[in-house]
Design a protein around this motif. Structure first.
Motif, short mmCIF file in Angstrom:
data_model
loop_
_atom_site.label_atom_id
_atom_site.label_comp_id
_atom_site.label_asym_id
_atom_site.label_seq_id
_atom_site.Cartn_x
_atom_site.Cartn_y
_atom_site.Cartn_z
N GLN A 71 0.84 -1.20 0.00
CA GLN A 71 0.00 0.00 0.00
C GLN A 71 0.88 1.26 0.00
O GLN A 71 0.87 2.05 0.95
N MET A 73 0.58 4.01 -1.41
CA MET A 73 -0.14 5.28 -1.35
C MET A 73 -0.34 5.74 0.10
O MET A 73 -0.59 6.93 0.33
N VAL A 76 2.50 8.03 0.67
CA VAL A 76 2.25 9.29 -0.04
C VAL A 76 1.20 10.12 0.70
O VAL A 76 1.36 11.34 0.87
N ALA A 77 0.14 9.46 1.14
CA ALA A 77 -0.92 10.17 1.85
C ALA A 77 -0.43 10.74 3.17
O ALA A 77 -0.75 11.88 3.53
N SER A 80 1.86 13.75 2.41
CA SER A 80 1.10 14.89 1.90
C SER A 80 0.26 15.55 2.99
O SER A 80 0.29 16.77 3.17
N TRP A 244 -9.12 11.48 -1.23
CA TRP A 244 -8.50 11.70 -2.53
C TRP A 244 -7.56 10.56 -2.93
O TRP A 244 -7.61 10.07 -4.07
N LEU A 245 -6.73 10.10 -2.01
CA LEU A 245 -5.67 9.15 -2.36
C LEU A 245 -5.92 7.71 -1.94
O LEU A 245 -5.30 6.80 -2.49
N LEU A 246 -6.81 7.49 -0.97
CA LEU A 246 -6.91 6.15 -0.39
C LEU A 246 -8.26 5.48 -0.66
O LEU A 246 -8.61 4.50 -0.01
#
Length: 247
Positions: A71, A73, A76-77, A80, A244-246
């Motif tokens: 995972q 992302m 990244v999440a 961010s 948005w990302l997950l």
């Protein structure tokens, strides 16, 4: 930090990004921010660094990657949402903060016989500090899985908004070092990734030990305003970034 732009609104995001290259744990970031302010760095920029340093440093991002295999992302999440929260709080302080809320007191530093000795003392301290909290994080995850009834966790997890706020509040209470919190979040399988993200973003910025340390370093007036505001911003940003990302 001497190269920060004089424009404080621009200095805030740059100081926030410095958390990647100048990492530190939550407890260390508070005296470092105090030192920066005493040396002339704009409080808004120093506070952005205070929040970002323990949240987006390489050790935290690697531990998050390991805790959430397959995972990417999530890393990244976390990066961010944490950076955006730090920058927003810096800008909010720049707009609404008052000098009388911020008290700068004496600080203690690890100092060696020479620069290399100082570096070695600091690195050893941080390594042992992080290692100890990694053990505590693993024990906490095991404790939650064994002692807390799964039905309780599931009842909260089934309500998306309550799950996000509940995980954020849990981060405040547990006060786990950011190097270890990803393993605790990953163990709570009942909760959505967005709720886990809220746990990971809030923890390094607002918890019981940090609020106490901020109150002792900057004063109660500061902590009483800064900590609740950071909690709200972190939860809102985590929810947006998670959506948005997950998804």
């Amino acid at each position: 930090f001497r190269s920060l732009p004089k424009n404080q609104a621009l200095a805030v995001p740059i100081a926030g990004c410095a958390g990647v290259v100048l990492p530190g744990c939550e407890c260390a970031s508070v005296p470092v921010a105090s030192s920066l302010i005493s040396r002339g760095v704009a409080p808004a920029a120093a506070l952005a660094f205070l929040l970002s340093s323990p949240a987006i440093n390489p050790v935290v991002l690697v531990s998050t990657f390991v805790a959430f295999p397959g995972q990417p992302m999530m890393v990244v999440a976390r990066f961010s949402a944490s950076l955006v929260t730090a920058v927003v709080m810096g800008w909010l302080w720049l707009r609404f903060g008052r000098g009388e809320w911020l008290r700068i007191g004496p600080r203690e530093h690890l100092t060696g016989a020479n620069p290399w000795h100082t570096f070695r003392l600091t690195a050893t301290h941080d390594f042992l500090h992080a290692g100890g909290f990694l053990v505590i994080g693993g024990l906490t995850a095991a404790f939650l899985n064994v002692v807390v009834p799964q039905s309780w966790l599931q009842a909260i997890a089934d309500k998306p908004v309550l799950a996000i706020v509940g995980m954020a509040a849990l981060a405040v209470v547990l006060s786990i070092c950011s190097e270890a919190d990803a393993f605790v979040a990953a163990s709570l399988t009942e909760f959505s990734l967005t709720a886990k993200l809220a746990f990971l973003v809030v923890g390094p910025m607002v918890d019981i030990k940090l609020v106490s340390l901020q109150a002792g370093t900057f004063g109660r007036s500061f902590a009483a305003r800064f900590a609740p505001a950071t909690f709200v911003v972190a939860v809102v940003v985590s929810t947006i970034v998670g959506w948005w990302l997950l998804r």
